[in-house]
Design a protein around this motif. Structure first.
Motif, PDB file in Angstrom:
ATOM      1  N   LEU A  27       0.834  -1.210   0.000  1.00 30.06           N
ATOM      2  CA  LEU A  27       0.000   0.000   0.000  1.00 30.06           C
ATOM      3  C   LEU A  27       0.867   1.259   0.000  1.00 30.06           C
ATOM      4  O   LEU A  27       0.567   2.237  -0.684  1.00 30.06           O
ATOM      5  CB  LEU A  27      -0.933  -0.012   1.218  1.00 30.06           C
ATOM      6  CG  LEU A  27      -2.023  -1.090   1.204  1.00 30.06           C
ATOM      7  CD1 LEU A  27      -2.708  -1.173   2.560  1.00 30.06           C
ATOM      8  CD2 LEU A  27      -3.057  -0.806   0.105  1.00 30.06           C
ATOM      9  N   GLU A  28       1.946   1.219   0.770  1.00 29.06           N
ATOM     10  CA  GLU A  28       2.866   2.367   0.802  1.00 29.06           C
ATOM     11  C   GLU A  28       3.516   2.572  -0.564  1.00 29.06           C
ATOM     12  O   GLU A  28       3.708   3.709  -1.012  1.00 29.06           O
ATOM     13  CB  GLU A  28       3.935   2.141   1.870  1.00 29.06           C
ATOM     14  CG  GLU A  28       3.413   2.259   3.298  1.00 29.06           C
ATOM     15  CD  GLU A  28       4.400   1.751   4.328  1.00 29.06           C
ATOM     16  OE1 GLU A  28       5.570   1.492   3.953  1.00 29.06           O
ATOM     17  OE2 GLU A  28       4.019   1.607   5.510  1.00 29.06           O
ATOM     18  N   ALA A  29       3.837   1.462  -1.217  1.00 28.41           N
ATOM     19  CA  ALA A  29       4.445   1.564  -2.544  1.00 28.41           C
ATOM     20  C   ALA A  29       3.461   2.147  -3.550  1.00 28.41           C
ATOM     21  O   ALA A  29       3.854   2.877  -4.476  1.00 28.41           O
ATOM     22  CB  ALA A  29       4.910   0.187  -3.009  1.00 28.41           C
ATOM     23  N   ASN A  30       2.169   1.856  -3.370  1.00 31.83           N
ATOM     24  CA  ASN A  30       1.141   2.417  -4.248  1.00 31.83           C
ATOM     25  C   ASN A  30       1.048   3.924  -4.066  1.00 31.83           C
ATOM     26  O   ASN A  30       1.004   4.686  -5.043  1.00 31.83           O
ATOM     27  CB  ASN A  30      -0.209   1.744  -3.957  1.00 31.83           C
ATOM     28  CG  ASN A  30      -1.338   2.260  -4.807  1.00 31.83           C
ATOM     29  OD1 ASN A  30      -1.839   3.375  -4.605  1.00 31.83           O
ATOM     30  ND2 ASN A  30      -1.759   1.462  -5.786  1.00 31.83           N
ATOM     31  N   GLU A  78      -6.341   6.263  -1.592  1.00 32.71           N
ATOM     32  CA  GLU A  78      -7.122   5.045  -1.361  1.00 32.71           C
ATOM     33  C   GLU A  78      -6.265   3.981  -0.678  1.00 32.71           C
ATOM     34  O   GLU A  78      -6.706   3.316   0.269  1.00 32.71           O
ATOM     35  CB  GLU A  78      -7.656   4.500  -2.692  1.00 32.71           C
ATOM     36  CG  GLU A  78      -8.409   3.184  -2.593  1.00 32.71           C
ATOM     37  CD  GLU A  78      -9.782   3.296  -1.947  1.00 32.71           C
ATOM     38  OE1 GLU A  78     -10.433   2.251  -1.766  1.00 32.71           O
ATOM     39  OE2 GLU A  78     -10.210   4.422  -1.614  1.00 32.71           O
ATOM     40  N   ALA A  79      -5.027   3.840  -1.150  1.00 35.27           N
ATOM     41  CA  ALA A  79      -4.118   2.865  -0.547  1.00 35.27           C
ATOM     42  C   ALA A  79      -3.814   3.242   0.903  1.00 35.27           C
ATOM     43  O   ALA A  79      -3.820   2.386   1.793  1.00 35.27           O
ATOM     44  CB  ALA A  79      -2.829   2.780  -1.359  1.00 35.27           C
ATOM     45  N   LYS A  80      -3.586   4.520   1.128  1.00 39.66           N
ATOM     46  CA  LYS A  80      -3.287   4.992   2.483  1.00 39.66           C
ATOM     47  C   LYS A  80      -4.429   4.670   3.446  1.00 39.66           C
ATOM     48  O   LYS A  80      -4.195   4.281   4.602  1.00 39.66           O
ATOM     49  CB  LYS A  80      -3.040   6.501   2.447  1.00 39.66           C
ATOM     50  CG  LYS A  80      -2.597   7.104   3.780  1.00 39.66           C
ATOM     51  CD  LYS A  80      -1.185   6.688   4.120  1.00 39.66           C
ATOM     52  CE  LYS A  80      -0.717   7.377   5.402  1.00 39.66           C
ATOM     53  NZ  LYS A  80       0.612   6.880   5.827  1.00 39.66           N
ATOM     54  N   SER A  81      -5.652   4.791   2.977  1.00 39.13           N
ATOM     55  CA  SER A  81      -6.822   4.569   3.832  1.00 39.13           C
ATOM     56  C   SER A  81      -7.001   3.099   4.215  1.00 39.13           C
ATOM     57  O   SER A  81      -7.748   2.780   5.146  1.00 39.13           O
ATOM     58  CB  SER A  81      -8.093   5.065   3.132  1.00 39.13           C
ATOM     59  OG  SER A  81      -8.438   4.215   2.042  1.00 39.13           O
ATOM     60  N   LEU A  82      -6.312   2.217   3.497  1.00 41.28           N
ATOM     61  CA  LEU A  82      -6.446   0.781   3.766  1.00 41.28           C
ATOM     62  C   LEU A  82      -5.333   0.226   4.652  1.00 41.28           C
ATOM     63  O   LEU A  82      -5.377  -0.946   5.040  1.00 41.28           O
ATOM     64  CB  LEU A  82      -6.465   0.012   2.444  1.00 41.28           C
ATOM     65  CG  LEU A  82      -7.704   0.202   1.567  1.00 41.28           C
ATOM     66  CD1 LEU A  82      -7.487  -0.416   0.196  1.00 41.28           C
ATOM     67  CD2 LEU A  82      -8.940  -0.404   2.229  1.00 41.28           C
ATOM     68  N   GLU A  83      -4.352   1.045   4.982  1.00 41.19           N
ATOM     69  CA  GLU A  83      -3.249   0.564   5.816  1.00 41.19           C
ATOM     70  C   GLU A  83      -3.764   0.117   7.183  1.00 41.19           C
ATOM     71  O   GLU A  83      -4.602   0.777   7.796  1.00 41.19           O
ATOM     72  CB  GLU A  83      -2.182   1.647   5.976  1.00 41.19           C
ATOM     73  CG  GLU A  83      -1.403   1.915   4.700  1.00 41.19           C
ATOM     74  CD  GLU A  83      -0.323   2.976   4.864  1.00 41.19           C
ATOM     75  OE1 GLU A  83      -0.009   3.331   6.027  1.00 41.19           O
ATOM     76  OE2 GLU A  83       0.196   3.472   3.854  1.00 41.19           O
TER      77      GLU A  83
END
Length: 369
Positions: free
Chosen positions: A215-218, A222-227
């Motif tokens: 997710l961090e690499a993305n 949206e990715a940040k919210s899924l961490e």
């Protein structure tokens, strides 16, 4: 001292608290009895990493090593570890009897180097069971593809099993099937099902460690919210599967009528690895009836100090499915993640076991001159 209010509340919500640690010092100092009395601890799990930590200590095992003399190192390790597990099961005997052998269990794992060898895993599982020689022990077998038939065969002999290193829902479904089939065979073989037990150790925090990196690499919002959401969602969906699988399998109704107990989900790897997350995250967010949470002492102490312990799983299934769908939409394959985690888990335990053999050999050489 009285029981802790936070661990008591967690226990009252249906969670069996097991300690993910064991050593001779913990046994002989009275600490294990203290945790039973004050922290609602009703079981213990071990693994090669835990024994590596315990057996690397100079002193606690010297007397037994001296008695054993210059024997092959693998035989010495077997004697040391089964002695600890046997002594721990004796400490938990009263708990086992009070809970009709649901709890009061102490687990010991087969040699991790056998993780992809069905026949040798089955053979060693029986050897460990006979060596510990306690009805409230459990033998840990990894949920590799090769481990699945060994799980069934071991249960068929009337041996209680802790299935370890489960990361994916797909594999968990196979584990439940292996368990039920093993209990069917145990019944056919004339074993009393009432005191047999099994847990399915579903690993949690390692999933977040792996997914959060992706997710961090993305880097998107949206990715940040899924961490920090993948591991709990994955485990909650495992609980949903647990509820459905046993209710829908016709084999199970017959077994349950004969006194068989369901294989409970066990949340493993519950120590928080990301300092940004609550140190009770993988306890408080996975509270439900008929589960086990095996905790390192640091997590157990955090729970006792400021844990919640209120039910937190039921009613979350739709949200958990949405988390998984959002991860898929970002191109993150949970299957790829969990396949790698299984392989890495086996490799890490093999490394720990190699260290155990090295440390015990040093101990043999030291005490025998």
């Amino acid at each position: 001292m009285a029981e802790n209010a936070n661990t008591q509340r967690t226990s009252d919500s249906g969670v069996s608290i097991w300690l993910d640690d064991l050593s001779r010092t913990r046994i002989e100092s009275g600490n294990l009895q203290q945790l039973i009395a004050e922290r609602n601890v009703v079981g213990v799990t071990t693994n090669p990493s835990i024994f590596q930590k315990a057996l690397s200590q100079v002193g606690p095992y010297d007397e037994q090593l001296k008695q054993l003399g210059r024997i092959p190192v693998e035989e010495a390790v077997r004697e040391l570890t089964t002695t600890d597990v046997r002594n721990a099961t004796d400490i938990f005997r009263e708990v086992a009897e009070k809970t009709d052998y649901v709890d009061g269990r102490v687990s010991i794992e087969v040699d991790p180097r056998l993780a992809h060898n069905t026949e040798e895993t089955e053979k060693q599982a029986e050897e460990l069971w006979n060596k510990v020689d306690r009805s409230n022990a459990m033998i840990k077998i990894p949920a590799t593809l090769e481990g699945l038939p060994a799980i069934t065969a071991t249960l068929a002999k009337g041996i209680s099993v802790n299935v370890t290193l489960i990361f994916s829902l797909e594999r968990y479904k196979q584990v439940i099937d292996a368990f039920i089939e093993g209990m069917v065979q145990a019944d056919k073989n004339g074993h009393d099902l009432k005191h047999m037990g099994s847990v399915a150790s579903f690993f949690v925090s390692r999933v977040d460690t792996a997914v959060d990196k992706l997710l961090e690499a993305n880097g998107s919002d949206e990715a940040k919210s899924l961490e920090g959401k993948a591991a709990v969602a994955n485990a909650r969906l495992a609980y949903e599967l647990f509820e459905k699988a046993f209710d829908s399998d016709p084999r199970w109704a017959d077994l349950e009528a004969k006194g068989a107990k369901r294989q409970r989900p066990l949340w493993a790897s519950t120590g928080t690895k990301n300092a940004a997350y609550s140190d009770c995250k993988y306890v408080d967010e996975l509270v439900a009836p008929d589960v086990v949470n095996t905790m390192p002492e640091k997590t157990l102490n955090a729970l006792a100090d400021h844990g919640n312990g209120a039910p937190s799983v039921k009613g979350t299934y739709e949200e958990s499915h949405q988390v998984m769908q959002k991860l898929a939409d970002l191109g993150i394959s949970i299957k790829d993640v969990t396949d790698k985690l299984e392989a890495d888990g086996v490799a890490a335990f093999i490394d720990s076991w190699d260290s155990v053999l090295s440390d015990v050999q040093k101990g043999i050489d030291r005490v025998n001159g």
